[in-house]
Design a protein around this motif. Structure first.
Motif, PDB file in Angstrom:
ATOM      1  N   HIS A 110      11.445  11.894   2.381  1.00  0.00           N
ATOM      2  CA  HIS A 110      10.794  10.595   2.554  1.00  0.00           C
ATOM      3  C   HIS A 110       9.495  10.517   1.763  1.00  0.00           C
ATOM      4  O   HIS A 110       9.173   9.469   1.172  1.00  0.00           O
ATOM      5  CB  HIS A 110      10.533  10.313   4.041  1.00  0.00           C
ATOM      6  N   SER A 111       8.771  11.596   1.746  1.00  0.00           N
ATOM      7  CA  SER A 111       7.519  11.629   0.987  1.00  0.00           C
ATOM      8  C   SER A 111       7.797  11.414  -0.505  1.00  0.00           C
ATOM      9  O   SER A 111       7.084  10.663  -1.180  1.00  0.00           O
ATOM     10  CB  SER A 111       6.812  12.959   1.206  1.00  0.00           C
ATOM     11  N   LYS A 112       8.845  12.058  -1.020  1.00  0.00           N
ATOM     12  CA  LYS A 112       9.207  11.882  -2.427  1.00  0.00           C
ATOM     13  C   LYS A 112       9.631  10.444  -2.705  1.00  0.00           C
ATOM     14  O   LYS A 112       9.242   9.847  -3.721  1.00  0.00           O
ATOM     15  CB  LYS A 112      10.327  12.843  -2.831  1.00  0.00           C
ATOM     16  N   GLU A 113      10.408   9.866  -1.782  1.00  0.00           N
ATOM     17  CA  GLU A 113      10.840   8.487  -1.967  1.00  0.00           C
ATOM     18  C   GLU A 113       9.653   7.528  -1.956  1.00  0.00           C
ATOM     19  O   GLU A 113       9.587   6.593  -2.765  1.00  0.00           O
ATOM     20  CB  GLU A 113      11.848   8.094  -0.879  1.00  0.00           C
ATOM     21  N   ILE A 114       8.726   7.770  -1.055  1.00  0.00           N
ATOM     22  CA  ILE A 114       7.517   6.927  -1.008  1.00  0.00           C
ATOM     23  C   ILE A 114       6.727   7.076  -2.303  1.00  0.00           C
ATOM     24  O   ILE A 114       6.241   6.086  -2.868  1.00  0.00           O
ATOM     25  CB  ILE A 114       6.664   7.276   0.238  1.00  0.00           C
ATOM     26  N   GLN A 115       6.606   8.280  -2.786  1.00  0.00           N
ATOM     27  CA  GLN A 115       5.864   8.509  -4.039  1.00  0.00           C
ATOM     28  C   GLN A 115       6.573   7.808  -5.206  1.00  0.00           C
ATOM     29  O   GLN A 115       5.918   7.182  -6.041  1.00  0.00           O
ATOM     30  CB  GLN A 115       5.738  10.023  -4.315  1.00  0.00           C
ATOM     31  N   ASP A 116       7.888   7.884  -5.256  1.00  0.00           N
ATOM     32  CA  ASP A 116       8.647   7.183  -6.292  1.00  0.00           C
ATOM     33  C   ASP A 116       8.433   5.674  -6.193  1.00  0.00           C
ATOM     34  O   ASP A 116       8.242   4.986  -7.207  1.00  0.00           O
ATOM     35  CB  ASP A 116      10.141   7.501  -6.194  1.00  0.00           C
ATOM     36  N   MET A 117       8.456   5.151  -4.970  1.00  0.00           N
ATOM     37  CA  MET A 117       8.233   3.723  -4.779  1.00  0.00           C
ATOM     38  C   MET A 117       6.840   3.316  -5.253  1.00  0.00           C
ATOM     39  O   MET A 117       6.672   2.269  -5.886  1.00  0.00           O
ATOM     40  CB  MET A 117       8.401   3.341  -3.303  1.00  0.00           C
ATOM     41  N   LYS A 118       5.850   4.153  -4.941  1.00  0.00           N
ATOM     42  CA  LYS A 118       4.479   3.848  -5.383  1.00  0.00           C
ATOM     43  C   LYS A 118       4.422   3.804  -6.910  1.00  0.00           C
ATOM     44  O   LYS A 118       3.786   2.923  -7.497  1.00  0.00           O
ATOM     45  CB  LYS A 118       3.487   4.889  -4.846  1.00  0.00           C
ATOM     46  N   ARG A 120       6.870   3.195  -9.010  1.00  0.00           N
ATOM     47  CA  ARG A 120       7.602   2.024  -9.489  1.00  0.00           C
ATOM     48  C   ARG A 120       6.784   0.751  -9.283  1.00  0.00           C
ATOM     49  O   ARG A 120       6.716  -0.117 -10.176  1.00  0.00           O
ATOM     50  CB  ARG A 120       8.949   1.907  -8.769  1.00  0.00           C
ATOM     51  N   VAL A 121       6.135   0.649  -8.109  1.00  0.00           N
ATOM     52  CA  VAL A 121       5.305  -0.539  -7.856  1.00  0.00           C
ATOM     53  C   VAL A 121       4.144  -0.578  -8.847  1.00  0.00           C
ATOM     54  O   VAL A 121       3.800  -1.647  -9.404  1.00  0.00           O
ATOM     55  CB  VAL A 121       4.808  -0.568  -6.398  1.00  0.00           C
ATOM     56  N   ALA A 122       3.546   0.590  -9.116  1.00  0.00           N
ATOM     57  CA  ALA A 122       2.429   0.633 -10.075  1.00  0.00           C
ATOM     58  C   ALA A 122       2.905   0.212 -11.462  1.00  0.00           C
ATOM     59  O   ALA A 122       2.212  -0.542 -12.182  1.00  0.00           O
ATOM     60  CB  ALA A 122       1.815   2.013 -10.109  1.00  0.00           C
ATOM     61  N   LYS A 123       4.088   0.659 -11.870  1.00  0.00           N
ATOM     62  CA  LYS A 123       4.633   0.283 -13.179  1.00  0.00           C
ATOM     63  C   LYS A 123       4.905  -1.221 -13.239  1.00  0.00           C
ATOM     64  O   LYS A 123       4.606  -1.890 -14.230  1.00  0.00           O
ATOM     65  CB  LYS A 123       5.929   1.052 -13.478  1.00  0.00           C
TER      66      LYS A 123
END
Length: 138
Positions: A110-118, A120-123
């Motif tokens: 979940h932590s990795k998924e949240i980091q990936d989402m962050k 992607r949102v930043a991009k």
């Protein structure tokens, strides 16, 4: 005669002494009998008291034995309960040991998924700012 009268006086005195000694012997014997009677009477009371005390001691011993039997059954019950609790604690520890790696993996995923989402949102935000900020000015 003088010697004869002295001897008679001595015999008379000796007879009187014997008589006094006999009477005193009888009185002493009677007193000893009375004292012996009272001692026997007292020892009879003592015997009754000793029997009562022995009965009370036996009653107390029976009560004590019953209390000890009850306590030993309580100790056995507590021992069984403690052993059951130990087993339960061991099972819970094993379950926690098994659950911890799974929970840890899930949390890491979940932590990795949240980091990936962050990321992607930043991009997306950066792309939006670069592409649309110029259009807003035009």
């Amino acid at each position: 005669m003088n010697v004869l009268s002295k001897l008679m006086n001595e015999l008379t005195d000796l007879g009187t002494l014997k008589f006094i000694l006999g009477i005193s012997g009888v009185v002493i014997g009677f007193l000893l009998t009375v004292v012996g009677y009272f001692i026997k009477l007292k020892s009879g009371y003592d015997k009754k008291e000793r029997e009562q005390i022995a009965e009370k001691i036996n009653d107390l011993a029976c009560q004590q034995k019953e209390a000890i039997d009850k306590l030993s059954s309580v100790v056995e019950t507590v021992s069984i309960t403690v052993n059951n609790l130990r087993t339960i604690v061991e099972v819970i520890k094993e379950q926690q040991a098994e659950a911890n790696p799974r929970t840890e993996r899930r949390l890491n995923n979940h932590s990795k998924e949240i980091q990936d989402m962050k990321t992607r949102v930043a991009k997306i935000e950066t792309y939006y700012q670069l592409n649309h900020s110029g259009n807003a000015e035009n």
